[in-house]
Design an enzyme around this catalytic site. Structure first.
Site, PDB file in Angstrom:
ATOM      1  N   ARG A  51       0.852  -1.181   0.000  1.00 39.40           N
ATOM      2  CA  ARG A  51       0.000   0.000   0.000  1.00 39.40           C
ATOM      3  C   ARG A  51       0.892   1.236   0.000  1.00 39.40           C
ATOM      4  NH1 ARG A  51      -2.130   3.144   4.688  1.00 39.40           N
ATOM      5  NH2 ARG A  51      -3.912   4.321   3.924  1.00 39.40           N
ATOM      6  N   TYR A  77      -4.154   2.266  16.042  1.00 40.03           N
ATOM      7  CA  TYR A  77      -2.943   2.288  16.863  1.00 40.03           C
ATOM      8  C   TYR A  77      -3.217   2.147  18.353  1.00 40.03           C
ATOM      9  CZ  TYR A  77      -0.573   3.591  12.588  1.00 40.03           C
ATOM     10  OH  TYR A  77      -0.080   3.559  11.314  1.00 40.03           O
ATOM     11  N   GLU A 110      -7.170   8.566   6.211  1.00 38.75           N
ATOM     12  CA  GLU A 110      -7.435   9.245   7.486  1.00 38.75           C
ATOM     13  C   GLU A 110      -7.895  10.688   7.337  1.00 38.75           C
ATOM     14  OE1 GLU A 110      -4.204   8.745  10.239  1.00 38.75           O
ATOM     15  OE2 GLU A 110      -4.332   6.577  10.181  1.00 38.75           O
ATOM     16  N   ASN A 164      -7.418   2.021  10.049  1.00 40.72           N
ATOM     17  CA  ASN A 164      -6.085   2.227  10.610  1.00 40.72           C
ATOM     18  C   ASN A 164      -6.229   2.293  12.120  1.00 40.72           C
ATOM     19  OD1 ASN A 164      -5.456   2.515   7.921  1.00 40.72           O
ATOM     20  ND2 ASN A 164      -4.841   4.669   8.051  1.00 40.72           N
ATOM     21  N   GLU A 212      -3.557   0.067   8.285  1.00 43.76           N
ATOM     22  CA  GLU A 212      -2.370   0.456   9.051  1.00 43.76           C
ATOM     23  C   GLU A 212      -2.482  -0.092  10.451  1.00 43.76           C
ATOM     24  OE1 GLU A 212      -1.383   4.634   9.321  1.00 43.76           O
ATOM     25  OE2 GLU A 212      -1.647   4.915   7.166  1.00 43.76           O
ATOM     26  N   HIS A 247      -2.716  10.898   0.638  1.00 38.67           N
ATOM     27  CA  HIS A 247      -2.169  10.707   1.985  1.00 38.67           C
ATOM     28  C   HIS A 247      -1.521  12.030   2.411  1.00 38.67           C
ATOM     29  CE1 HIS A 247      -0.762   7.379   4.921  1.00 38.67           C
ATOM     30  NE2 HIS A 247      -0.486   8.533   5.496  1.00 38.67           N
TER      31      HIS A 247
END
Ligand code: PNW
Length: 484
Positions: free
Chosen positions: A83, A303, A172, A301, A377, A127
């Site tokens: 990606r 985290y 995002e 994504n 991600e 991005h």
């Protein structure tokens, strides 16, 4: 002897897509080559005080010149997908008008190289590197930016669409709108909470118009999705006030994007909560239908989770509402406090808690009515350093990946249709406002010599991808490194 049931639980579904991910501005460098014009990240990173140590993406990993070496590293890893993002000002200087042949050729060669090695390209159109000219004309708070994005999407589809099947419109949008126009810790560094909401809407519109442009250019062939970074929002307590804080942040972090994209609405509570900042008249007739396009995939994504309460006066330490900065990214949420989720943290200060990923996968499985989900991600920043023998050991990253992949398996067992996982990131790179001080790569980059060294997590991840199976963590001994 492991029981068969236990063993099977560790196996990923056949065809599960294993990948790594990067973004153009974070790795390419070559900021002024081939007719590329500045993006908002060039301007921002060259403005004193905006990034750590004044770091910029002028050189970054020099991937623009070293892409063949990076391709060889990927082929060694043996993962099936890559990606990456296309730099808008590289392929369409200035953000409008004709394409740059030289810019498009770079991505065309990269795509050919990937396909030759049996690696599926997954293209992200945006991005975060908006052409500076479009920011000078008002940026994402202006509707015209969404229209320019659709033209840019057609242009890239025309150049790569004969070989690329998997497309992502935006990466995002929350970061673009809230960090770029709210807290100002990301480019373009503006701090106006009404602009955040306008930017969010025009990013949504860009996604919708871009999806339509891709479908028109690539009838029947393109699989189109978007990568969001939804917040797994938790309330500090069950007090009604804390639960209401959670509702409000869920609206601003998640439903402001997935409402229009997946359901064709802005929820009434979001509009009410923000009514003192805007009357939302920038939402024109037909916009919601334009945004609400059928999707072939949803990228998530993830985290760390988000912990909130109704007031700051609580026992847990406070944390900023993401990404540092004086000004909050969150419009109309001055009374809401953000807290550090208990537990170990990464080098970003982000708490390691894979349960948030499970929550999000189950939620979006339900809310999309079963659109295939991809983790586009996931990964961690570690303070990695080469050992005297030149190898780089990152057992903490292996443990992070292991626990998050275990969570993905649990979500699949619970019914979520998860089709793939992309490790962030292939390379240590320009970590936005943190510059080169944070290392997310599974491949180490020496930013003096630009040499690449695959870390032990790269070998570990290659093995998971090869076998489609999650080994028990003690297998780390085989890597010659104890855990944590
Ligand atoms: C994402 N936050 O950024 C981006 O997609 C990547 O380019 C980036 O390198 C990666 O995650 C690691 O940071 C984020 O403050 C940046 O909430 C900031 C936040 C979230 C995501």
């Amino acid at each position: 002897e492991t029981a068969p049931a236990t063993r099977n639980a560790r196996v990923f579904p056949p065809g599960f897509l294993w990948g790594t991910a990067t973004a153009a501005y974070q790795i390419e460098g070559a900021a002024t080559e081939g007719g590329r014009t500045p993006s908002i990240w060039d301007t921002f990173s060259h403005t004193p005080g905006r990034t750590r140590n004044g770091d910029t993406g002028d050189v970054a990993c020099d991937h623009y010149h070293r892409w063949r070496e990076d391709l060889a590293i990927m082929a060694d890893l043996g993962v099936g997908a890559y990606r990456f993002s296309v730099s808008w000002p590289r392929v369409q200087p200035g953000g409008s008008g004709p394409a740059s042949r030289e810019g498009l050729d770079f991505y065309s060669r990269l795509v050919d190289g990937l396909l030759e090695k049996g690696i599926q390209p997954v293209v992200t159109l945006y991005h975060w590197d908006l052409p500076q000219e479009l920011e000078d004309a008002g940026g994402w708070p202006e509707r015209a930016t969404a229209e320019r994005f659709a033209e840019y999407a057609s242009l890239v589809a025309g150049a790569l669409g004969d070989r690329v099947e998997r497309w992502t419109t935006l990466n995002e949008p929350w970061c673009s709108a809230f960090l770029g126009y709210g807290s100002g810790v990301h480019a373009p560094g503006r701090t106006d909470h009404a602009d955040v909401l306008r930017a969010a809407h025009h990013l949504n519109l860009a996604h919708g118009l871009g999806t339509q442009a891709l479908r028109a250019a690539l009838p029947g062939r393109a699989q189109i999705g978007v990568s969001i970074n939804p917040a797994a929002v938790r309330a500090l307590t069950d007090d009604p006030d804390d639960l209401d804080a959670r509702r409000r942040i869920d609206a601003l972090a998640n439903r402001i994007f997935d409402g229009p994209m997946l359901r064709g609405v802005y929820d009434e509570d979001l509009i009410q909560d923000t009514s003192r900042l805007t009357d939302w008249s920038f939402v024109k007739d037909g916009d919601l239908a334009d945004i609400h396009q059928p999707l072939d995939a949803l990228g998530i994504n993830y985290y760390t989770p988000t912990l909130v309460s109704a007031s700051a006066d609580r026992k847990l330490p406070r944390r900023d509402g993401h990404g540092g900065g004086e000004q909050s990214p969150w419009p109309a949420a001055e009374d809401i406090a953000f807290h550090q989720t208990p537990g170990e943290t990464t080098d970003m200060g982000w708490t390691i808690d894979p349960t948030g990923l499970h929550d999000l996968l189950m939620r979006y499985h339900r809310e999309t009515g079963g659109i295939p989900l991809y983790i586009t991600e996931n990964g961690m920043a570690c303070d990695d350093k080469p050992s005297p023998d030149g190898t780089v050991h990152d057992p903490d990253r292996i443990a992070y990946l292991h626990s998050h992949l275990g969570t993905v398996q649990r979500a699949i067992a619970d019914g979520a249709d998860v089709r793939g996982y992309f490790l962030w990131s292939l390379l240590d790179n320009f970590e936005w406002a943190y510059g080169y001080s944070k290392r997310f790569g599974t491949v180490y980059v020496d930013f003096e010599s630009l040499a690449r060294i695959p870390k032990s997590s790269a070998r570990w991840y290659a093995e998971v991808a090869r076998t489609g199976e999650l080994p028990a963590l003690p297998a780390l001994d085989a890597l010659g490194e104890p855990v944590g």
